[in-house]
Design a protein around this motif. Structure first.
Motif, PDB file in Angstrom:
ATOM      1  N   PRO A 282       0.816  -1.322   0.125  1.00 17.74           N
ATOM      2  CA  PRO A 282      -0.004   0.033  -0.141  1.00 17.74           C
ATOM      3  C   PRO A 282       0.779   1.177  -0.066  1.00 17.74           C
ATOM      4  O   PRO A 282       0.402   2.201  -0.465  1.00 17.74           O
ATOM      5  N   GLU A 283       2.030   1.050   0.561  1.00 17.31           N
ATOM      6  CA  GLU A 283       2.838   2.434   0.622  1.00 17.31           C
ATOM      7  C   GLU A 283       3.265   2.605  -0.871  1.00 17.31           C
ATOM      8  O   GLU A 283       3.423   3.914  -1.053  1.00 17.31           O
ATOM      9  N   LEU A 284       3.765   1.694  -1.413  1.00 13.98           N
ATOM     10  CA  LEU A 284       4.308   1.870  -2.891  1.00 13.98           C
ATOM     11  C   LEU A 284       3.240   2.679  -3.674  1.00 13.98           C
ATOM     12  O   LEU A 284       3.238   3.383  -4.566  1.00 13.98           O
ATOM     13  N   TRP A 285       1.941   1.998  -3.659  1.00 13.07           N
ATOM     14  CA  TRP A 285       0.755   2.624  -4.325  1.00 13.07           C
ATOM     15  C   TRP A 285       0.480   3.875  -4.031  1.00 13.07           C
ATOM     16  O   TRP A 285       0.042   4.841  -4.983  1.00 13.07           O
ATOM     17  N   LYS A 286       0.671   4.315  -2.633  1.00  5.57           N
ATOM     18  CA  LYS A 286       0.345   5.854  -2.451  1.00  5.57           C
ATOM     19  C   LYS A 286       1.346   6.628  -3.144  1.00  5.57           C
ATOM     20  O   LYS A 286       0.988   7.740  -3.799  1.00  5.57           O
TER      21      LYS A 286
END
Length: 667
Positions: free
Chosen positions: A172-176
């Motif tokens: 999720p951090e990468l998508w953000k």
């Protein structure tokens, strides 16, 4: 042909590929050493080991070059089959223990780590979208076998579980950071709603990060799908509800974390759920939240809900001698609450003094706030003081405290506003005007309250033309729905300036905004408009129009004292003194603190001649106790004095106060 190469073939192929690259001989020796124990490592596994070494050395581009040589799409079916076969083997231990796996779980773990480190390398090289896709590929392998997460009776190999945990948290951090916020939200939900056998610390960290993103990410998240709701029937409808749910779960299950509570307070404040927050705090077991912190936030909740006395009593429990008398936040909040309650203002000044004493040489901003609160409390005390000397002393102390606050925190709008207001109330109009102009400049004209104060000060200086210009400038900067206070002020300025027709036209514009609205503020302003119009028409003997305004005022069924006073004004203008006196008395029966009714009753008693002077003096005394700067009260008190000297003093005070009287009260 076997699908797996021999160990020797895999080693040689990997080393040949690396020797052609930039890999140093030292790295090759390290790789050979790592591979000596593996008799069945193929080409991809060798690359996975060598890529890990490059990554650990900080050579992320080299590591990525190695990892890209692994044919992940070709390996995915084998990895899926290996995991599902391992799960069946765990489920049926009594079965055939000699089943042939397409890949060993050790190899699966090694390849999982390679895919994860590839994602990390891409992240560190700033290729966030590709990193997210690589990380998603890794999780997709397990989701193909277990769409709803790992079964409760299935455990992964330790290294594989660690890689999985790190990948679940990273995705999720990468998508953000890639700008794909909806994908990030979906990744958070899959991680938290499905069982991936994550460590409790990882779950807590993800819940907190997700809640913060929902609150402050600036993205409107679609509600989660109903099919994932297994244990509860409640489905959050929006970001705010989902964030609140996560934060409440965190608050109950973790050790005290002030940041979690701060975010929860923000979320519940935004949605008007302070009562819910108070209930949550009261349900918490002792020791989860420090008692002074719990009481402070409980008081904030009740204060935000308008239950000031409840909030104050909670704080008093914290600030009593047997508890923690040095809780600075509680002292400041208690002082703030007391400043809003005239009956507790003296106690509030005591709390503010204690806060100032505890500060010593602490934060200038906190010292400024403490002095501001002290000034507000002293000002409130002065309004309730029955002695002139005491009132003047309290006013001086109040102004001095606010000036200290202004010196400690330069150009703070709240402090400058209070400084201008205190000077205006004490009729130091030059200082009041200077600070009001300074305030409008600080706020760049963005505050309606500041414009209104500036207009009132100019009206007190009898600069009516400038006052109208200021109000017009404010109207140009204000949305129509927020113009009511400004239009009311403008109409009163025009009426005081001897322009009744322009005033009536402005009142009509005002009525177009507030009429028919259900808000308390709009209904109050509408009542004041009909009251003012009734007086304007009565002054010019337009009785039909005056009666129409009275009828409109009575239809509002609010502010009864105002209705009776307006009725009395019209009757008095008609010369019906007895009827006017009855109307004023009815107003006082409704509200004994209505200053206009107190003064008008006294005037009627004096004009009728045969009434008690002592009663009239008592009424004027009450009026001056409530509003010591009311020039009409001082003027009428002069007629009731037995000595010429006392009467002259009253008349002189009335003249001075009238010269500096605003068209409406400063506060």
């Amino acid at each position: 042909m076997k699908c797996l190469c021999s160990g020797e073939h895999g080693r040689r192929a990997a080393m040949a590929d690396f020797s052609a690259g930039d890999c140093s001989s030292q790295h090759i020796e390290e790789a050979e050493s790592s591979l000596r124990d593996g008799d069945c490592l193929n080409f991809e596994e060798a690359r996975a080991l060598l890529g890990r070494m490059e990554y650990n050395q900080g050579n992320f581009e080299a590591a990525l070059h190695v990892f890209e040589g692994i044919d992940v799409p070709a390996l995915i079916p084998k990895m899926i089959l290996a995991i599902s076969t391992a799960a069946q083997d765990q489920k049926h231990r009594a079965g055939d223990m000699n089943s042939v796996f397409p890949l060993s779980m050790r190899a699966v773990s090694l390849l999982f780590e390679a895919i994860f480190l590839k994602a990390k390398s891409l992240e560190l090289l700033g290729r966030f979208t590709e990193a997210a896709q690589a990380c998603g590929t890794l999780l997709g392998i397990l989701e193909s076998v277990y769409p709803r997460g790992l079964p409760s009776n299935f455990s992964l190999e330790c290294k594989l579980q660690d890689t999985l945990s790190r990948a679940v948290e990273l995705l999720p951090e990468l998508w953000k950071v890639s700008g794909f916020e909806q994908e990030g939200i979906s990744s958070y939900r899959r991680a938290l709603l499905f069982n991936w056998d994550l460590h409790a610390e990882t779950v807590t960290r993800m819940q907190k990060n997700f809640a913060i993103f929902l609150l402050h990410g600036g993205v409107s998240a679609n509600p989660p799908a109903l099919y994932v709701q297994t244990d509860v029937s409640y489905t959050p409808r929006n970001n705010l509800e989902e964030a609140i749910l996560l934060l409440m779960i965190l608050l109950r299950k973790t050790e005290w974390d002030p940041s979690i509570f701060d975010h929860l307070v923000f979320a519940l404040s935004v949605c008007g759920g302070l009562k819910a927050l108070a209930g949550l705090l009261e349900e918490l077991q002792p020791g989860v939240v420090p008692r002074e912190v719990r009481n402070y936030f409980l008081a904030l909740c009740y204060y935000g809900e308008g239950e000031h006395l409840v909030a104050l009593n909670i704080l008093k429990g914290t600030l009593s001698p047997g508890e923690d008398p040095v809780c600075l936040k509680s002292l400041l909040l208690a002082s703030k609450i007391c400043g809003d309650l005239s009956s507790n203002a003296e106690e509030g000044s005591s709390f503010a003094r204690r806060a100032i004493a505890e500060l010593g040489t602490g934060s200038e901003s906190t010292a400024g706030l403490a002095n501001l609160l002290l000034g507000v409390c002293l000002s409130t005390c002065s309004m309730a003081s029955s002695s002139d000397s005491s009132r003047l002393m309290l006013q001086r102390e109040s102004l001095a405290a606010v000036e200290r606050a202004d010196r400690k925190v330069m150009d703070d709008p709240t402090i400058v506003y209070q400084l201008s207001l205190e000077n205006a109330v004490q009729r130091k109009l030059e200082a009041a005007l200077y600070n009001a102009k300074r305030l409008v400049k600080i706020e760049a004209g963005s505050s309606l309250k500041s414009w209104v104060l500036l207009g009132r000060i100019l009206s007190a200086k009898k600069q009516f033309f400038d006052a109208v210009e200021v109000v017009d400038a404010a109207l140009n900067e204000t949305a129509i729905r927020e113009q009511a206070e400004l239009l009311k002020l403008k109409a009163r300025i025009l009426a005081a300036h001897g322009k009744p027709k322009s005033a009536v036209d402005t009142y009509r514009l005002l009525l177009a905004i507030v009429q028919g609205k259900q808000g308390e503020s709009e209904r109050r302003i509408e009542a004041e408009v009909w009251y003012d119009l009734a007086n304007v028409y009565a002054r010019f003997s337009q009785w039909n129009d005056a009666e129409t305004c009275l009828s409109k005022l009575e239809n509002l069924k609010s502010i009864s004292a105002l209705i009776w006073h307006a009725r009395g004004q019209v009757l008095e203008a008609k010369g019906l003194k007895e009827e006017a006196l009855v109307a004023y008395r009815n107003g006082l029966e409704t509200d004994q603190s209505h200053v206009p009714s107190l003064i008008s009753t006294c005037v009627m008693l004096r004009k009728l001649g045969n009434r008690s002077i002592f009663l009239a003096k008592g009424l004027l005394g009450d009026a001056l106790r409530l509003d010591s700067t009311n020039h009409a009260a001082w003027f009428n008190l002069g007629f009731l004095q037995s000595s010429t000297e006392a009467a002259a003093e009253c008349f002189q005070a009335a003249v001075l106060l009238e010269e500096s009287a605003p068209v409406e009260p400063f506060r």
